[in-house]
Scaffold this motif. Structure first.
Motif, PDB file in Angstrom:
ATOM      1  N   LYS A  26     -12.558 -10.855 -11.858  1.00  0.00           N
ATOM      2  CA  LYS A  26     -13.376  -9.578 -12.020  1.00  0.00           C
ATOM      3  C   LYS A  26     -12.230  -8.811 -13.272  1.00  0.00           C
ATOM      4  O   LYS A  26     -12.953  -8.442 -14.133  1.00  0.00           O
ATOM      5  N   HIS A  27     -11.098  -8.891 -13.061  1.00  0.00           N
ATOM      6  CA  HIS A  27     -10.367  -8.459 -14.089  1.00  0.00           C
ATOM      7  C   HIS A  27      -9.378  -9.448 -14.575  1.00  0.00           C
ATOM      8  O   HIS A  27      -8.030  -9.119 -14.250  1.00  0.00           O
ATOM      9  N   PRO A  28      -9.838 -10.324 -15.338  1.00  0.00           N
ATOM     10  CA  PRO A  28      -8.845 -11.464 -15.916  1.00  0.00           C
ATOM     11  C   PRO A  28      -7.699 -11.005 -16.825  1.00  0.00           C
ATOM     12  O   PRO A  28      -6.442 -11.357 -16.532  1.00  0.00           O
ATOM     13  N   PRO A  49     -14.944 -16.088 -15.760  1.00  0.00           N
ATOM     14  CA  PRO A  49     -14.870 -15.456 -17.244  1.00  0.00           C
ATOM     15  C   PRO A  49     -14.271 -15.935 -18.176  1.00  0.00           C
ATOM     16  O   PRO A  49     -13.400 -16.597 -17.778  1.00  0.00           O
ATOM     17  N   ALA A  50     -14.633 -15.808 -19.306  1.00  0.00           N
ATOM     18  CA  ALA A  50     -13.942 -16.704 -20.467  1.00  0.00           C
ATOM     19  C   ALA A  50     -12.611 -16.274 -20.338  1.00  0.00           C
ATOM     20  O   ALA A  50     -11.513 -17.254 -20.756  1.00  0.00           O
ATOM     21  N   ASP A  51     -12.315 -15.083 -19.924  1.00  0.00           N
ATOM     22  CA  ASP A  51     -10.781 -14.594 -20.220  1.00  0.00           C
ATOM     23  C   ASP A  51      -9.898 -14.948 -18.985  1.00  0.00           C
ATOM     24  O   ASP A  51      -8.630 -14.943 -18.932  1.00  0.00           O
ATOM     25  N   PHE A  52     -10.609 -15.957 -18.305  1.00  0.00           N
ATOM     26  CA  PHE A  52      -9.647 -16.421 -16.951  1.00  0.00           C
ATOM     27  C   PHE A  52      -8.698 -17.453 -17.323  1.00  0.00           C
ATOM     28  O   PHE A  52      -7.829 -17.684 -16.562  1.00  0.00           O
TER      29      PHE A  52
END
Length: 144
Positions: free
Chosen positions: A84-86, A6-9
């Motif tokens: 999943k929840h960065p 994910p981009a927020d990783f």
């Protein structure tokens, strides 16, 4: 199977760097304690019958050792939960590191019970990372 991050990783990656920096700080603190309390390599711990300040050194050493003992689990749950929840994983990771810092500082006083006075706050952050990883597992199984 390709894994798409994910981009927020990136937030999780920043926490990984912070984890490295905290470990470096704890390592330097143990090295300084070795010098201060005259505990030479290869001894992992000081022996009380040979060193009157053994307890002080051993508390510093145990504070770092305990951090290292939990490190594989923390890193696994941070990375997997962060898939999943960065953002949540990153916040929990920072909370965990803050708790671990205070755990170490409390332990380093030479009174082992002090480690939990403020350091015990790492537990809810750790278990939230476990929860994010379980959430990832459930979503992967549901997608089958």
């Amino acid at each position: 199977m390709a894994v798409e991050l994910p981009a927020d990783f990136g937030f999780v990656l920043i926490v990984l760097v912070l984890t490295f920096l905290l470990n470096l700080y704890l390592s330097f603190a143990v090295m300084a304690a070795r010098k201060k309390y005259n505990v030479h390599y290869p001894n992992l711990y000081a022996v009380e019958s040979e060193n009157k300040e053994a307890k002080m050194f051993n508390c510093v050493q145990r504070g770092h050792q305990n951090f290292l003992e939990f490190l594989p689990f923390y890193l696994t749950f941070l990375i997997l939960g962060g898939l999943k929840h960065p953002k949540l994983a990153a916040v929990s990771g920072v909370g965990y590191l803050i708790g671990r810092f205070f755990y170490f500082k409390g332990y380093s006083t030479g009174v082992p019970d002090n480690r939990m006075k403020r350091g015990g706050i790492y537990y809810p952050f750790f278990f939230s990372l476990v929860g994010y990883t379980i959430s990832l597992a459930v979503s992967l199984l549901a997608a089958r």
